[in-house]
Design an enzyme around this catalytic site. Structure first.
Site, short mmCIF file in Angstrom:
data_model
loop_
_atom_site.label_atom_id
_atom_site.label_comp_id
_atom_site.label_asym_id
_atom_site.label_seq_id
_atom_site.Cartn_x
_atom_site.Cartn_y
_atom_site.Cartn_z
N TRP A 261 4.71 32.73 -27.61
CA TRP A 261 5.47 32.16 -26.50
C TRP A 261 5.08 32.74 -25.14
CZ3 TRP A 261 11.22 31.94 -28.56
CH2 TRP A 261 11.29 30.92 -29.53
N LYS A 262 4.22 33.76 -25.13
CA LYS A 262 3.79 34.37 -23.88
C LYS A 262 5.01 34.72 -23.01
CE LYS A 262 -0.58 32.02 -24.43
NZ LYS A 262 -1.79 31.43 -23.80
N HIS B 246 -5.09 40.17 -27.14
CA HIS B 246 -5.17 38.78 -26.66
C HIS B 246 -6.01 38.74 -25.39
CE1 HIS B 246 -3.89 34.90 -25.02
NE2 HIS B 246 -3.51 34.60 -26.24
N GLU C 255 -5.65 37.31 -22.64
CA GLU C 255 -4.91 37.50 -21.39
C GLU C 255 -4.62 38.97 -21.14
OE1 GLU C 255 -2.93 33.09 -21.83
OE2 GLU C 255 -1.72 34.85 -22.28
N GLU D 173 -10.11 33.05 -30.71
CA GLU D 173 -9.64 32.27 -29.58
C GLU D 173 -10.76 32.14 -28.55
OE1 GLU D 173 -5.02 32.37 -29.04
OE2 GLU D 173 -5.93 34.12 -28.13
N GLY E 140 -5.24 27.05 -23.14
CA GLY E 140 -4.44 26.48 -22.06
C GLY E 140 -5.19 25.54 -21.14
N SER F 29 -5.69 25.64 -27.47
CA SER F 29 -5.21 24.26 -27.29
C SER F 29 -4.97 23.56 -28.63
CB SER F 29 -6.20 23.46 -26.44
OG SER F 29 -6.25 23.98 -25.12
N GLY G 92 -0.16 28.42 -28.54
CA GLY G 92 0.49 28.78 -27.29
C GLY G 92 1.50 27.74 -26.87
N GLY G 93 1.13 26.89 -25.90
CA GLY G 93 2.07 25.94 -25.31
C GLY G 93 2.75 25.02 -26.30
#
Length: 241
Positions: A10-11, A96, A98, A165, A171, A204, A225-226
């Site tokens: 969920w970041k 990750h 990020e 990833e 994203g 994605s 993710g999203g």
């Protein structure tokens, strides 16, 4: 037999109220989900407590998005493994892209976090992957091999999940071709001492491509993710055909 792990990252999204709304919409979709699929939610730290209570007795496992290598100390903004296990966390995302890109994570600190997680019985989800620039330069294989060599020093591969990833597909709406994702994940597996480590694909992942992704023989799940933020969307992914 390799385990299937479907994880939602969920970041930095969802308040506690939004988390409860999500669960009301999501949990009823799991009644017919095959038992062999491990379902995992990795929310922000502020949501871990409410999820720990709400998921008790359900088949959904709880994960965190990071862990420090020390059990305690003057590390403002960090979280220690004993704090996570105390509230029922079972998994933790480590390395990750990020975290590497925005917060200075290195292979050295990733390795320390992996070992700290395992020391306290957490299963780490190690993320590896290349940027668009690295892929275009033909460095995908060498980069990932180097990441694995450095990240997995003295790490127990019997208690590990790896997520491939491709950074350029996170994203962005761009998805790595499923056959290419399968090829790279096969490369990752060839570098491991334990060929039964579950290896996920992340980048994605959506309801409209999950079936094709999971049809690939080397892919053992997804890190989402999203698309994990909406109950119906994540439920469709969890219940892939």
């Amino acid at each position: 037999m390799r385990k299937i792990v479907i994880a939602g990252n969920w970041k930095m999204f969802k308040t506690q109220a939004e988390t409860q709304d999500f669960l009301r919409g999501f949990l009823p979709h799991l009644d017919n989900t095959p038992e062999e699929r491990e379902i995992l939610l990795c929310p922000p730290f502020t949501d871990l407590g409410i999820l720990s209570q709400s998921l008790h007795g359900s088949r959904v496992q709880l994960g965190a998005q990071n862990v420090h290598w020390e059990d305690s100390g003057a590390y403002t903004g960090e979280i220690a493994a004993p704090m996570l296990t105390e509230i029922g966390v079972r998994y933790v995302i480590v390395g990750h892209s990020e975290r590497r890109q925005y917060f200075g994570e290195t292979d050295e600190t990733v390795n320390l976090r992996l070992k700290a997680a395992q020391k306290h019985g957490l299963t780490p989800v190690l993320c590896v992957g290349e940027t668009k620039q690295q892929r275009d330069a033909g460095q995908t294989e060498s980069l990932i091999t180097t990441q694995l060599e450095n990240d997995l020093v003295n790490v127990d591969q019997d208690n590990l999940v790896i997520a491939y990833e491709p950074i350029w597909a996170i994203g962005t709406g761009d998805t790595c071709e499923t056959t290419e994702a399968n090829r790279v994940i096969g490369l990752i597996r060839s570098q491991l001492k334990n060929p039964n480590v579950p290896i996920q694909y992340g980048g994605s992942v959506k309801p409209n491509n999950i079936d094709e992704i999971m049809a690939q023989p080397e892919i053992d799940g997804v890190l989402v993710g999203g698309a994990s933020l909406e109950p119906e969307s994540f439920a469709r992914i969890v219940n892939y055909q």
